[in-house]
Design an enzyme around this catalytic site. Sequence first.
Site: not given
Ligand code: IVH
Length: 667
Positions: A110, A112, A114, A221, A312, A406, A409, A424, A430
């Site tokens: 999946e 991740k 942010d 998720y 990551k 500035c 001005c 400024c 200004c």
């Molecule tokens: S599964 C036991 N799936 O990443 C944790 N987490 O450090 C199970 N996150 O706290 C999490 N995308 O906030 C999972 N597809 C994804 C995710 C995801 C983002 C975040 C989530 C979690 C942190 C893990």
Amino acid sequence: MHIKEEIQQLTDQLNQHTYLYYVESNPVISDKEFDDLLKKLEELEAKYPEFASDVSPTKRVGGDLTSKFETVEHQFPMMSLSNSYSEEEILEWESRLHKLTDGPLEYVCELKYDGVAIGVQYKNGKLFRAVTRGDGTRGEDVTSNVKTIRSIPLQLRGDFSDDFEIRGEIFFPLKGFEKMNSIRRENGEPEFANPRNSASGTLKLLDPKIVAERGLDCMLYGLYGYDLPMETHYDSVMKAREWGFKTPTANDNYILKTNSVKGIMDFIHHWDKHRDELPFQIDGIVIKVNDYTLQSELGFTAKSPRWAIAFKFETERAETQLRSVDYQVGRTGAVTPVANLEAVQLGGTTVRRASLYNSDQIQRLDLHLNDFVYVEKGGEIIPKIVGVNFEKRHADSVAIEFLSHCPECQTELVRQEGEVHFFCPNDMHCPPQVKGRIEHFIGRKAMDIDGLGAETVDMLVSKGKIQNIADLYDLTFDDLIDLDRMAEKSANKLLKGLTASKSVPFERVLFAIGIRFVGETVAKQLAKALKNIEAIALATHEELIAVDEIGDKIALSVFGFFRDSENIDIIERLQNAGLQFEIEEKENTSAALAGSNFVVSGVFSKFSRDELKNLIEEHGGKNVSSISAKTNYVIAGDKMGPAKLEKASSLGVPIISEDDFIKMIEM
Ligand code: IVH
């Protein structure tokens, strides 16, 4: 130094570092140094609680917990994932799994996302409660805010389970984030540094209406529950979609089921290359064992599940040459340096400019003209310079010196103690500041002038038709019809908007005139305490600091404002134009609650929490956020946390119901 001052100084320092970290994304001390300062403050506060501030940074400790929301224990702890940064680590993880289990393994890959983790509980198909991660064991009940997120269903459909929790990530879609920042820019408000932090900040706002306007989104998720019928993670995610949740699908390639390491690697490579095409930010890939039975066999380490791992992405970085530095003067007078770079490709886009934040950053980087610099695209949308390739520096290169005057001005710049920016000081003349003040004045929370926006203000100022807020009320139809793209109808609408603004209440006028450090709340307090503009203008420093929420800094600013003849002149002109300069006493207000401090906690049936708080203020009482010996009453609603109940009883603070409260104000 006296203990009180030491606590205050530490508090200020920590707040400043927190600001640099979360708002500017530009920390100047290490996490360890920050923690050491925090620890020192905690120790002092524990010894001398009478000097601890209600908004001390120590109150934030323990994940994202604040005192603004009820805290709730998680049914299933909210853990984190172990991170990996290389393909080797993924391979090692995968072979470890084979050693721990028999038979073939199937994986789900999946994105991740942010953003900010959220757990949403559903009972009988209805959204019951949404809780943040907090410290993993307890989180904050942000249900009313989460309910504003359109992609989270309030009512499920299909053959849903009766009792379960779904977890996911709340994030800011990139388009919405950029739009919000452009509005903030227009309003002269500071822009947010990155989508992740602003999603988390937004989720913690006390007004769900503002949360709703911001347009957060959520990807789910994972399902959690005691008797869920699905046997695999993948099936759960698919099922959740049928129930109405926004989940990844195989169609958009946001999720993949595979039984091979090659499948995992292909998914990683694909998204490493294409992640910039997504409408939201991701910081990696998550790989999970699909089968629930295998998941529970594999179990958890202290912090994270063995059955999942995060890969990551590396932060994208490029090297390029610094050509020059521009300086932008913001609406508030803050001067921000921006680097002009030799064009370079970074994460699918061509980068020509990078933010440099402030003069300290230039010094920290020891930046010289024509240096070869490293640019990164981290969580931020605008790339930043993270370092210099010193090996390529010419011996005779010249260090970048921050501007002394500035660029708009030519006034000499100043930097006040504790400020990260040079400013400024010519706020009245200004050009960007003139525009900024007027835009602030007409803003939605200030005078809210219908038919007048930032673009028109820009034109009016540029054409010399207005120079300050008072000039707005001298505008004529002829002045307006002269402007580009201003039709008769719009000109009339604007004039009507200006007339209508004459009945905007005093506290908003006071906020609108733009006294430095006088925000909405302070304006309300000042208006309530001193009643009219004359009293505020004539108030001594002592009288000002006697007003709630007003300290030295604000008092000095207010005092100074009314000692400037240009300001006085503008106020007089606004008074003559007919704006409200005294408070309108509301008929239903009373002093029934004068001198009493209230804590409102829980969920109520007749009023919302905010309505109750307004009633308290209207009747002369004061809202405080946490229970202490100084609290006079706790108004307890449903679902008030047991810790609060216990604290109130142990301190002997009376706990009253919503109905008791109504009797107190005799409604
Ligand atoms: S599964 C036991 N799936 O990443 C944790 N987490 O450090 C199970 N996150 O706290 C999490 N995308 O906030 C999972 N597809 C994804 C995710 C995801 C983002 C975040 C989530 C979690 C942190 C893990």
